[in-house]
Design a protein around this motif. Structure first.
Motif, PDB file in Angstrom:
ATOM      1  N   LEU A   1       0.833  -1.206   0.000  1.00  0.00           N
ATOM      2  CA  LEU A   1       0.000   0.000   0.000  1.00  0.00           C
ATOM      3  C   LEU A   1       0.867   1.255   0.000  1.00  0.00           C
ATOM      4  O   LEU A   1       0.568   2.227  -0.705  1.00  0.00           O
ATOM      5  N   ALA A   2       1.945   1.233   0.787  1.00  0.00           N
ATOM      6  CA  ALA A   2       2.842   2.384   0.833  1.00  0.00           C
ATOM      7  C   ALA A   2       3.494   2.626  -0.525  1.00  0.00           C
ATOM      8  O   ALA A   2       3.612   3.774  -0.978  1.00  0.00           O
ATOM      9  N   GLN A   3       3.909   1.556  -1.201  1.00  0.00           N
ATOM     10  CA  GLN A   3       4.538   1.698  -2.516  1.00  0.00           C
ATOM     11  C   GLN A   3       3.545   2.228  -3.548  1.00  0.00           C
ATOM     12  O   GLN A   3       3.880   3.095  -4.362  1.00  0.00           O
ATOM     13  N   ILE A   4       2.321   1.715  -3.531  1.00  0.00           N
ATOM     14  CA  ILE A   4       1.296   2.201  -4.454  1.00  0.00           C
ATOM     15  C   ILE A   4       1.048   3.688  -4.226  1.00  0.00           C
ATOM     16  O   ILE A   4       0.979   4.478  -5.180  1.00  0.00           O
ATOM     17  N   ALA A   5       0.915   4.078  -2.964  1.00  0.00           N
ATOM     18  CA  ALA A   5       0.673   5.492  -2.646  1.00  0.00           C
ATOM     19  C   ALA A   5       1.864   6.359  -3.043  1.00  0.00           C
ATOM     20  O   ALA A   5       1.701   7.461  -3.588  1.00  0.00           O
ATOM     21  N   LEU A   6       3.070   5.880  -2.784  1.00  0.00           N
ATOM     22  CA  LEU A   6       4.282   6.633  -3.129  1.00  0.00           C
ATOM     23  C   LEU A   6       4.357   6.875  -4.630  1.00  0.00           C
ATOM     24  O   LEU A   6       4.729   7.977  -5.075  1.00  0.00           O
ATOM     25  N   ASP A   7       4.007   5.877  -5.419  1.00  0.00           N
ATOM     26  CA  ASP A   7       4.074   6.001  -6.871  1.00  0.00           C
ATOM     27  C   ASP A   7       3.123   7.061  -7.422  1.00  0.00           C
ATOM     28  O   ASP A   7       3.332   7.568  -8.530  1.00  0.00           O
ATOM     29  N   THR A   8       2.082   7.396  -6.670  1.00  0.00           N
ATOM     30  CA  THR A   8       1.110   8.382  -7.168  1.00  0.00           C
ATOM     31  C   THR A   8       1.604   9.811  -7.016  1.00  0.00           C
ATOM     32  O   THR A   8       1.059  10.723  -7.645  1.00  0.00           O
ATOM     33  N   LEU A   9       2.627  10.037  -6.204  1.00  0.00           N
ATOM     34  CA  LEU A   9       3.078  11.404  -5.908  1.00  0.00           C
ATOM     35  C   LEU A   9       4.088  11.861  -6.962  1.00  0.00           C
ATOM     36  O   LEU A   9       5.258  12.106  -6.678  1.00  0.00           O
ATOM     37  N   VAL A  10       3.618  11.997  -8.179  1.00  0.00           N
ATOM     38  CA  VAL A  10       4.511  12.317  -9.301  1.00  0.00           C
ATOM     39  C   VAL A  10       5.058  13.741  -9.220  1.00  0.00           C
ATOM     40  O   VAL A  10       6.087  14.050  -9.838  1.00  0.00           O
TER      41      VAL A  10
ATOM     42  N   GLY B   1       5.445  15.228  -6.120  1.00  0.00           N
ATOM     43  CA  GLY B   1       5.788  15.391  -4.713  1.00  0.00           C
ATOM     44  C   GLY B   1       4.555  15.526  -3.830  1.00  0.00           C
ATOM     45  O   GLY B   1       3.419  15.530  -4.298  1.00  0.00           O
ATOM     46  N   GLY B   2       4.797  15.618  -2.538  1.00  0.00           N
ATOM     47  CA  GLY B   2       3.707  15.732  -1.577  1.00  0.00           C
ATOM     48  C   GLY B   2       4.062  15.014  -0.291  1.00  0.00           C
ATOM     49  O   GLY B   2       5.243  14.859   0.043  1.00  0.00           O
ATOM     50  N   THR B   3       3.057  14.567   0.428  1.00  0.00           N
ATOM     51  CA  THR B   3       3.277  13.868   1.685  1.00  0.00           C
ATOM     52  C   THR B   3       2.663  12.476   1.633  1.00  0.00           C
ATOM     53  O   THR B   3       1.622  12.262   1.008  1.00  0.00           O
ATOM     54  N   LEU B   4       3.342  11.553   2.278  1.00  0.00           N
ATOM     55  CA  LEU B   4       2.851  10.179   2.407  1.00  0.00           C
ATOM     56  C   LEU B   4       2.771   9.864   3.891  1.00  0.00           C
ATOM     57  O   LEU B   4       3.792   9.837   4.579  1.00  0.00           O
ATOM     58  N   ASP B   5       1.564   9.666   4.386  1.00  0.00           N
ATOM     59  CA  ASP B   5       1.334   9.323   5.790  1.00  0.00           C
ATOM     60  C   ASP B   5       1.011   7.837   5.875  1.00  0.00           C
ATOM     61  O   ASP B   5       0.094   7.358   5.200  1.00  0.00           O
TER      62      ASP B   5
ATOM     63  N   ALA C   1      -2.509   4.143   4.254  1.00  0.00           N
ATOM     64  CA  ALA C   1      -1.474   4.885   3.536  1.00  0.00           C
ATOM     65  C   ALA C   1      -2.177   6.028   2.819  1.00  0.00           C
ATOM     66  O   ALA C   1      -3.058   5.792   1.975  1.00  0.00           O
ATOM     67  N   ARG C   2      -1.788   7.258   3.151  1.00  0.00           N
ATOM     68  CA  ARG C   2      -2.471   8.445   2.609  1.00  0.00           C
ATOM     69  C   ARG C   2      -1.480   9.308   1.837  1.00  0.00           C
ATOM     70  O   ARG C   2      -0.487   9.772   2.396  1.00  0.00           O
ATOM     71  N   ALA C   3      -1.737   9.457   0.552  1.00  0.00           N
ATOM     72  CA  ALA C   3      -0.898  10.299  -0.300  1.00  0.00           C
ATOM     73  C   ALA C   3      -1.623  11.610  -0.573  1.00  0.00           C
ATOM     74  O   ALA C   3      -2.803  11.611  -0.952  1.00  0.00           O
ATOM     75  N   LYS C   4      -0.921  12.718  -0.384  1.00  0.00           N
ATOM     76  CA  LYS C   4      -1.502  14.037  -0.637  1.00  0.00           C
ATOM     77  C   LYS C   4      -0.511  14.866  -1.426  1.00  0.00           C
ATOM     78  O   LYS C   4       0.656  14.987  -1.046  1.00  0.00           O
TER      79      LYS C   4
END
Length: 217
Positions: free
Chosen positions: A118-127, A129-133, A147-150
């Motif tokens: 889940l963390a990897q999927i969320a990280l990949d969305t932050l093209v 930049g941003g925050t990953l909680d 896993a929250r990507a913003k």
């Protein structure tokens, strides 16, 4: 229905795809080093080799825990292992900030597998930049993971979201969606489930995983 053999093949394809770039950079760096005589250029070649070797090692550590059996660990894996891997994978992206909210020192192997994916999927969305909680807690006999990507732009293929929820047809499961499909199966086997919510600049991925009785504590 996708067979276990098909799923294993697609996960291997994903691994090979992700490893091709850093391993290729290693090969290129060695070729340059063999031909280069200038001391400054040789130093840059060595720097390239060190960088590519580190990326390769970090990715292999991720695949070991996120896809593999995680040999060498017991039934529970220290949280620090997952934190170290995700922090390392994000280290080269200076525009991403990772925040952790996990108090338990360890979690069951299936929970770590789901958390990492889940963390990897969320990280990949932050093209951009941003925050990953990333958070997890044990509650009422289950492990809850989020896993929250913003960021300014979230690049999320909702086919992956459907894979997380077990809604894909067999022909839709590819090397791109195989990891999401795999952890959906892990959650189903435990009697739990996964979910996602995509909003304006925010993606939230979640999981509820009942714990084996011997690990509840």
């Amino acid at each position: 229905m996708t067979s276990q053999t098909d799923l294993a093949a697609m996960l291997c394809s994903r691994l090979c795809h992700d490893m091709l770039s850093p391993v290729g950079a290693l090969a290129n760096g060695l070729e340059l080093l063999a031909d280069e005589q200038d001391p400054d250029m040789r130093a840059k070649c060595v720097e390239l080799l060190e960088h590519s070797a580190r990326i390769s090692a970090d990715k292999l550590k991720f695949f070991r825990l996120a896809f593999g059996a995680a040999g060498g660990f017991g039934e529970a894996i220290p949280i620090i292992e997952a934190q170290t891997i995700i922090n390392a994978l994000a280290a080269d992206n200076k525009r991403v900030t990772i925040n952790w909210a996990i108090n338990d020192p360890s979690l069951p192997k299936p929970a770590i597998k789901v958390l990492l994916n889940l963390a990897q999927i969320a990280l990949d969305t932050l093209v951009r930049g941003g925050t990953l909680d990333i958070g997890a807690e044990r509650r009422e006999g289950a492990v809850e993971i989020v896993a929250r990507a913003k960021g300014d732009r979230i690049a999320f293929d909702e086919t992956i979201g459907r894979a997380l929820q077990g809604d894909l047809a067999a022909h839709e499961i590819t090397s791109r969606t195989a990891a999401a499909h795999m952890i959906a199966l892990v959650a189903e086997e435990l009697g739990g489930g996964l979910q996602y919510k995509l909003g304006d600049g925010v993606l939230v991925l979640g999981a509820v995983l009942p714990e084996p009785e011997g690990l509840i504590g």
